[in-house]
Scaffold this active site. Structure first.
Site, PDB file in Angstrom:
ATOM      1  N   GLY A  66       0.869  -1.172   0.000  1.00 13.18           N
ATOM      2  CA  GLY A  66       0.000   0.000   0.000  1.00 13.18           C
ATOM      3  C   GLY A  66       0.902   1.217   0.000  1.00 13.18           C
ATOM      4  N   CYS A  67       0.384   2.413  -0.228  1.00 16.40           N
ATOM      5  CA  CYS A  67       1.303   3.526  -0.391  1.00 16.40           C
ATOM      6  C   CYS A  67       0.638   4.885  -0.232  1.00 16.40           C
ATOM      7  CB  CYS A  67       1.913   3.528  -1.787  1.00 16.40           C
ATOM      8  SG  CYS A  67       2.656   1.993  -2.255  1.00 16.40           S
TER       9      CYS A  67
END
Lengths: 380, 500
Positions: free
Chosen positions: A13-14
């Protein structure tokens, strides 16, 4: 076990962020660093990075190669390799600040190079293909060497760490540019390798991405048919290569390529006029393997400007804003408001709807792609 | 002295407390198993004729009947099993080739059952097909590498395509091998569900012409029923080189099945054997195949995709690649579990390879050669359910053909006696008394239901993987894991082991 990026596929995720000044006014790094730092909790210290355009204006005729080396032998081998294919104008270690990240850092060097015309002619390639081929050879064939970026008047600065620490490590306050991208990563596994951090770059392109593309296997095997080697096994790498294939090699209009990535649903196509229906039947049947399925928000930077886009059912966040000549995009609205409290316009782009923010046209020597051909829509 | 040394395979159990002697079983059995004995005034059964088709069991109004495998067996012998011995009796009596119907029933590995699918957890949301669109639309036909835009939009003619709403088609089953009512049922179901049916090598009967725009018309080595009109009336043309159930040999429709209707449709004299030669006698090599492909394209003015169907044999990847280069717009690979109306037993049971391995090899080869995206790949041969379809697409297929599954939807009970022409379910027969048993209205509804049910299931499996368009699964082997497979099999399938 620590699995190196490229040997395994690591979901992540980011946080993503980008700013562009459409008049090409240089901006310092503080804005982008503020944006990405505010989204600290969206990353976990296992990857952060930045891309900046306009940072090497004195050397804008040269390709700026940023290299990571894991050993002196990798450096020696790479430099020997480069000396065959390039005229190296300047080389130096990239200056860093010792803030803790250096403990696990590779050797980080940059080179300003020009391809040897005789070699290009010999191999009967375009200059772009020549650069791509060289970069891929280094990444694939020289153990312990990795090209972090290779465009003109741009550079990627990335590491395993939180993005704000990465900015500090690379002394980004010393750089200026008209376009900045940033990435904070939350991998589910330890990549343990700096090459695996974002942005991912190829020629003039740099991509930061938040998502896990469920079509990756299909996209990758499609790309392999056209000679791309997806060594990193990351979505970002695949997206970058797809852009290169569709826009540079197949000469599709950029917007068409983006629409292929997040194609309209058949239901929507059914409501279009017959001519557009026909167009979409053709595009979806020919380029079905380039559809990016599953959640993503991506920001793509290049010397012409910035593109941001979501997957077609908006499974990841993306917010955009315009304030006079500046365009902001980020995973969260708060990141934009942190640097621009009252933008002229702020909106949440719909799933699959690209945000295009181009810089003023400039007859430059470093316009290295036909990117702007056929553009039909942009941020106003 | 016994007429045959082969004993009955099945035992019929009649519960006389339940039996009301209505004689439904007598009328339903075309094999003459059940009989009313006038002398003894009771129902008797000749078990030797029973093929275990369940017709009498299903139709008995009081559930008085059951059919079980005969408990009689030979002395246990791991080498000489019951069928081995019985087949010798049969051949000693007849001196003939042993015939069978339906696909290979030997216990070879079923690779579908050694492949597991993926699903999203946390890092990637699954998609709920009840709330979000999940698209199954598939195009079968040749595709260019790229699309060129001019001032008028897309430049040039786009090759013709079959447009499938569900990536499943009904595979080639000729009128003659199956009844007209069975064929009509499938044709109507195909129209209703937005897929295609294949008329096989038997021509198009006037009564199925209305469904011809959803038909793939076949050109096989016997050329039965082939005319320009026939070619032009279908949606696509398929050159049948081989069939998974009997690679290397042709077909044989016995003269008994060639009644007036079959005779007219196939354009052959009444009561004559319809023999399809083993090879096409105008195709002795790959360059000849190219000529036939382009003859058919010329005849139909390049308005229809022309495909080639081959059986999955050892060097299937090379043959597939050659066929694409010869101009095939789609390839059909038929695995060794593919069904048939009639095949010599030794051929059915020993020739060819599983479709899963053939598919993996063909898809990989076409990709290595950079031509996979230009052609469509349809696979057939033992696809049993929607999970098999999903796995086939993940291995690299565009769509699948189903034959046996479609017939089961019409009522087939897999007794494997299709070649006898006495099908009690009215499917694999042309006997008018029996064919009435398939009502095309009901048959169409059942076959269409099957396709709809599979479509729902495919969407759910796709959604679980976080995929909302079938093309993102095509060749996406990362969504597969192998279980109970050896390293070489995993290598051929290009699939990781479960847990990897």
């Amino acid at each position: 076990m620590v699995v190196r990026e490229g040997l395994a596929r690591i979901p992540a995720g980011c946080a993503v962020a980008g700013i562009v000044d459409r008049r090409r006014q240089a901006m310092k790094a503080d804005g982008i660093v503020t944006m990405i730092s505010l989204m600290h909790d969206r990353s976990n210290g296992l990857g952060g990075g930045f891309a900046v355009y306009g940072c090497y204006s004195d050397m804008s005729d040269y390709y700026a190669f940023h290299l990571f080396y894991e050993s002196s032998s990798a450096q020696t081998e790479t430099e020997q390799f480069m000396s065959i294919y390039f005229k190296v104008e300047q080389k130096e270690p990239i200056p860093v600040r010792k803030n803790g990240l250096q403990k696990h850092a590779p050797r980080i060097w940059r080179y300003f190079v020009k391809p040897k015309v005789s070699e290009i002619n010999e191999q009967d390639l375009s200059e772009e293909e020549y650069i791509i081929k060289t970069v891929m050879s280094i990444n694939r064939d020289i153990p312990g060497a990795f090209v972090a970026s290779s465009g003109k008047n741009m550079g990627a600065f990335k590491a395993v760490g939180y993005p704000e620490d990465v900015a500090d490590f690379y002394r980004l306050e010393e750089y200026q540019g008209y376009l900045w991208l940033a990435h904070g990563r939350f991998p589910t596994n330890t990549p343990g390798w700096w090459g695996g951090a974002h942005p991912f770059t190829l020629l003039d392109w740099s991509v930061v991405h938040n998502g896990e593309i469920s079509s990756y296997g299909a996209n990758r095997r499609y790309l392999e048919m056209f000679g791309y080697h997806c060594g990193l096994q990351t979505d970002t790498e695949a997206i970058t290569y797809l852009l290169d294939l569709l826009v540079r090699k197949h000469r599709l209009p950029l917007l068409t390529a983006l629409n292929i990535f997040a194609a309209p649903f058949w239901e929507e196509i059914g409501r279009m006029d017959p001519e557009r229906q026909r167009l979409w039947k053709v595009l979806r049947s020919v380029y079905g393997s380039a559809l990016l399925n599953g959640p993503f928000s991506i920001i793509v930077g290049c010397s012409h400007g910035l593109i941001a886009m979501n997957d077609r059912i908006k499974l990841r966040p993306l917010v955009a804003a315009v304030n006079t000549e500046k365009v902001y995009v980020a995973s969260e609205e708060a990141a934009i408001r942190a640097v621009c409290r009252q933008p002229d316009r702020l909106w949440t782009p719909a799933g699959g709807e690209p945000v295009l923010a181009w810089v003023e046209h400039q007859t430059s020597k470093h316009g290295s792609s036909s990117l702007c051909d056929g553009l039909v829509r942009e941020v106003s | 002295m016994a007429i045959t040394m082969k004993t009955a395979s099945y035992k019929i159990i009649r519960d006389h407390d339940r039996c009301i002697e209505c004689l439904v079983c007598v009328r339903q059995c075309s094999n003459g198993v059940h009989r009313w004995d006038e002398d003894y005034m009771c129902l008797v059964s000749d078990e030797a004729e029973c093929v275990n088709c369940h017709r009498c069991v299903v139709f008995c109004p009081t559930q008085a009947l059951n059919v079980v495998a005969s408990p009689l067996d030979f002395k246990t012998n791991a080498n000489w099993r019951k069928p081995d011995i019985e087949q010798i009796y049969l051949q000693a009596e007849t001196g003939g080739t042993l015939l069978v119907g339906m696909g290979n029933d030997r216990p070879y590995p079923v690779y579908w059952d050694h492949l597991l699918l993926n699903a999203s957890q946390v890092t990637n949301p699954s998609i709920d097909p009840l709330r979000e669109p999940v698209e199954l639309k598939t195009f079968i036909g040749r595709k260019p590498d790229t699309v060129h835009f001019g001032s008028e939009g897309v430049e040039g003619e786009f090759p013709p395509q079959l447009e499938l709403d569900v990536p499943v088609m009904f595979s080639a089953m000729s009128f003659g091998s199956i009844s007209l009512n069975a064929q009509k049922s499938l044709a109507r179901a195909a129209v209703e569900t937005g897929i295609y049916w294949n008329c096989g090598e038997g021509g198009l009967h006037p009564e199925v012409r209305p469904y011809a725009d959803r038909a793939v018309v076949q050109v096989a080595s016997g050329r039965f029923g082939v005319s320009v009109d026939y070619l032009k009336s279908g949606a696509a043309i398929e050159i049948k080189i081989g069939q998974g159930a009997k690679p290397g040999i042709g077909g044989h429709l016995p003269g008994e099945k060639v009644g007036p209707e079959v005779s007219r449709t196939r354009m052959i004299p009444l009561g004559t054997d319809a023999i399809s030669p083993a090879p096409h006698h105008d195709i002795y090599s790959i360059e000849d195949l190219r000529q036939l492909i382009f003859s058919l394209k010329e005849a139909t003015e390049y308005a229809k995709p022309v495909g080639v169907k081959i059986a999955a044999v050892h060097n299937v990847a090379a043959i597939a690649s050659g066929s694409v280069r010869a101009g095939a717009d789609f390839l059909v690979i038929d695995g060794f579990r593919g069904g048939t109306g009639a095949a010599p037993l030794r051929i059915r049971d020993n020739i060819g390879i599983p479709i899963e391995l053939a598919l993996a090899a063909v898809d990989s080869r076409l990709r290595e050669e950079g031509i996979r995206n230009t052609v469509s790949l349809v696979v057939a041969g033992g696809i049993r359910n929607s999970a098999d379809v999903v796995k086939a697409i993940a291995l690299g297929a565009d769509a699948v053909y189903i034959g046996t599954a479609a017939l089961i939807a019409l009522g087939c009970h897999m007794c494997q006696k299709c070649y006898q022409g006495k099908c009690n379910w009215g499917i694999a027969t042309t006997n008018p008394y029996l064919t009435k048993r398939v009502n095309p209205e009901v048959g169409a509804r059942r076959a269409a239901n099957l396709i709809r049910a599979w479509a729902h299931e495919i969407k759910e499996m796709l959604g679980g993987m976080g995929i909302n368009a079938i093309e993102s699964l095509r060749g996406n082997r990362l969504h597969l894991r192998g279980i109970g497979l050896g390293p070489k099999e995993l290598e051929i399938l290009q699939v990781k082991a479960a847990g990897e």
